[in-house]
Scaffold this motif. Structure first.
Motif, PDB file in Angstrom:
ATOM      1  N   LEU A  99       0.832  -1.195   0.000  1.00 38.60           N
ATOM      2  CA  LEU A  99       0.000   0.000   0.000  1.00 38.60           C
ATOM      3  C   LEU A  99       0.869   1.247   0.000  1.00 38.60           C
ATOM      4  CD1 LEU A  99      -2.588  -1.201   2.668  1.00 38.60           C
ATOM      5  CD2 LEU A  99      -2.828  -1.236   0.174  1.00 38.60           C
ATOM      6  N   ALA A 100       0.354   2.299  -0.612  1.00 40.80           N
ATOM      7  CA  ALA A 100       1.087   3.561  -0.691  1.00 40.80           C
ATOM      8  C   ALA A 100       0.254   4.671  -0.056  1.00 40.80           C
ATOM      9  CB  ALA A 100       1.374   3.906  -2.150  1.00 40.80           C
ATOM     10  N   PRO A 101       0.897   5.538   0.732  1.00 45.29           N
ATOM     11  CA  PRO A 101       0.163   6.659   1.326  1.00 45.29           C
ATOM     12  C   PRO A 101      -0.363   7.593   0.244  1.00 45.29           C
ATOM     13  CG  PRO A 101       2.429   6.565   2.144  1.00 45.29           C
ATOM     14  CD  PRO A 101       2.296   5.535   1.084  1.00 45.29           C
ATOM     15  N   ILE A 102      -1.525   8.164   0.500  1.00 43.14           N
ATOM     16  CA  ILE A 102      -2.082   9.162  -0.417  1.00 43.14           C
ATOM     17  C   ILE A 102      -2.495  10.386   0.399  1.00 43.14           C
ATOM     18  CG2 ILE A 102      -2.853   7.503  -2.159  1.00 43.14           C
ATOM     19  CD1 ILE A 102      -5.713   7.815  -1.003  1.00 43.14           C
ATOM     20  N   GLU A 103      -2.610  11.487  -0.270  1.00 46.36           N
ATOM     21  CA  GLU A 103      -3.089  12.714   0.372  1.00 46.36           C
ATOM     22  C   GLU A 103      -4.568  12.542   0.722  1.00 46.36           C
ATOM     23  OE1 GLU A 103      -1.293  15.430   1.181  1.00 46.36           O
ATOM     24  OE2 GLU A 103       0.484  14.367   0.449  1.00 46.36           O
ATOM     25  N   LYS A 104      -4.981  13.174   1.779  1.00 42.70           N
ATOM     26  CA  LYS A 104      -6.372  13.071   2.218  1.00 42.70           C
ATOM     27  C   LYS A 104      -7.333  13.437   1.085  1.00 42.70           C
ATOM     28  CE  LYS A 104      -9.650  14.491   5.714  1.00 42.70           C
ATOM     29  NZ  LYS A 104      -9.840  14.975   7.066  1.00 42.70           N
ATOM     30  N   VAL A 115     -16.051   9.021   7.251  1.00 47.11           N
ATOM     31  CA  VAL A 115     -14.663   8.568   7.382  1.00 47.11           C
ATOM     32  C   VAL A 115     -13.732   9.697   6.940  1.00 47.11           C
ATOM     33  CG1 VAL A 115     -12.912   6.960   6.507  1.00 47.11           C
ATOM     34  CG2 VAL A 115     -15.186   6.118   7.149  1.00 47.11           C
ATOM     35  N   TYR A 116     -14.049  10.297   5.821  1.00 46.93           N
ATOM     36  CA  TYR A 116     -13.220  11.390   5.307  1.00 46.93           C
ATOM     37  C   TYR A 116     -13.128  12.536   6.321  1.00 46.93           C
ATOM     38  CZ  TYR A 116     -11.318  14.960   2.269  1.00 46.93           C
ATOM     39  OH  TYR A 116     -10.518  15.942   1.730  1.00 46.93           O
ATOM     40  N   GLU A 117     -14.245  12.824   6.982  1.00 50.17           N
ATOM     41  CA  GLU A 117     -14.276  13.917   7.955  1.00 50.17           C
ATOM     42  C   GLU A 117     -13.464  13.600   9.213  1.00 50.17           C
ATOM     43  OE1 GLU A 117     -15.554  16.997   7.568  1.00 50.17           O
ATOM     44  OE2 GLU A 117     -15.917  16.386   5.492  1.00 50.17           O
TER      45      GLU A 117
END
Length: 150
Positions: A99-104, A115-117
Motif C-alpha cells: 500500500l502507498a500513502p495518499i493525500e487526504k 470517514v473522510y471527515e
C-alpha cells in the motif's frame, strides 16, 4: 519470507496479508501452477491439500491441519518463529500489493463521508485502487502482540 496459499486457505491468506506478509493467493490456480510459482518466486506453499503436500516438487510447504483461520494463523506462527515481522496494515488484503500513502484529498471520492471527515491518513493499493484507513476495525483485529509496534 514469501508464501503462496492454496484455494482452501483464503481466510488465512487475507489475515496474513493484513499482518503484512507477502502471500500470493488466487482461487483459480491449480496445484501445478502453485508449485511453479513457489519455485519461480521462492515462496513457501501453505496448503490443506494432502495430495499437493505429498508431491515431491512441493516439498517446501506447510501443511495446515486446522479448519478455522485463527488456529491456522497460530499454526503458521508456531511453524515460522520469526525474529522480525513485516509491518501490519501495509499490504492490500485483496491483491497483496504494498500500500502507498495518499493525500487526504485523493481519498475523498473513495471513502464514506464520515470517514473522510474523521480520518487524516489514508493508503491506496496501486494495483486494485482500494483505499484503506485505520478505522475502529483495526483496534478490534487480533494482531499478535509480538507484531505490534512498541
Amino acid at each position: 519470507m514469501k508464501f503462496i496459499a492454496d484455494v482452501m486457505l483464503g481466510k488465512l491468506a487475507k489475515r496474513l496479508r493484513i499482518l503484512g506478509f507477502d502471500v500470493l493467493y488466487d482461487r483459480t490456480l491449480n496445484d501445478n501452477e502453485i508449485i511453479r510459482l513457489s519455485h519461480e518466486q521462492d515462496r513457501v506453499i501453505l496448503t490443506r491439500d494432502t495430495a499437493l503436500a505429498a508431491r515431491p516438487l512441493a516439498a517446501n510447504h506447510l501443511f495446515i491441519t486446522h479448519d478455522h483461520a485463527q488456529e491456522q494463523a497460530d499454526q503458521f506462527f508456531a511453524a515460522f518463529p520469526f525474529t522480525t515481522h513485516p509491518d501490519p496494515l501495509t499490504r492490500c488484503s485483496k491483491c497483496n500489493c504494498l500500500l502507498a500513502p495518499i493525500e487526504k484529498k485523493e481519498a475523498q471520492d473513495f471513502v464514506p463521508h464520515y470517514v473522510y471527515e474523521r480520518m487524516d491518513s489514508f493508503v491506496r493499493c496501486p494495483a486494485c485502487k482500494r483505499t484503506y484507513w485505520q478505522g475502529t476495525h483495526v483496534r478490534r483485529m487480533a494482531i499478535p502482540e509480538r507484531m505490534q509496534k512498541k
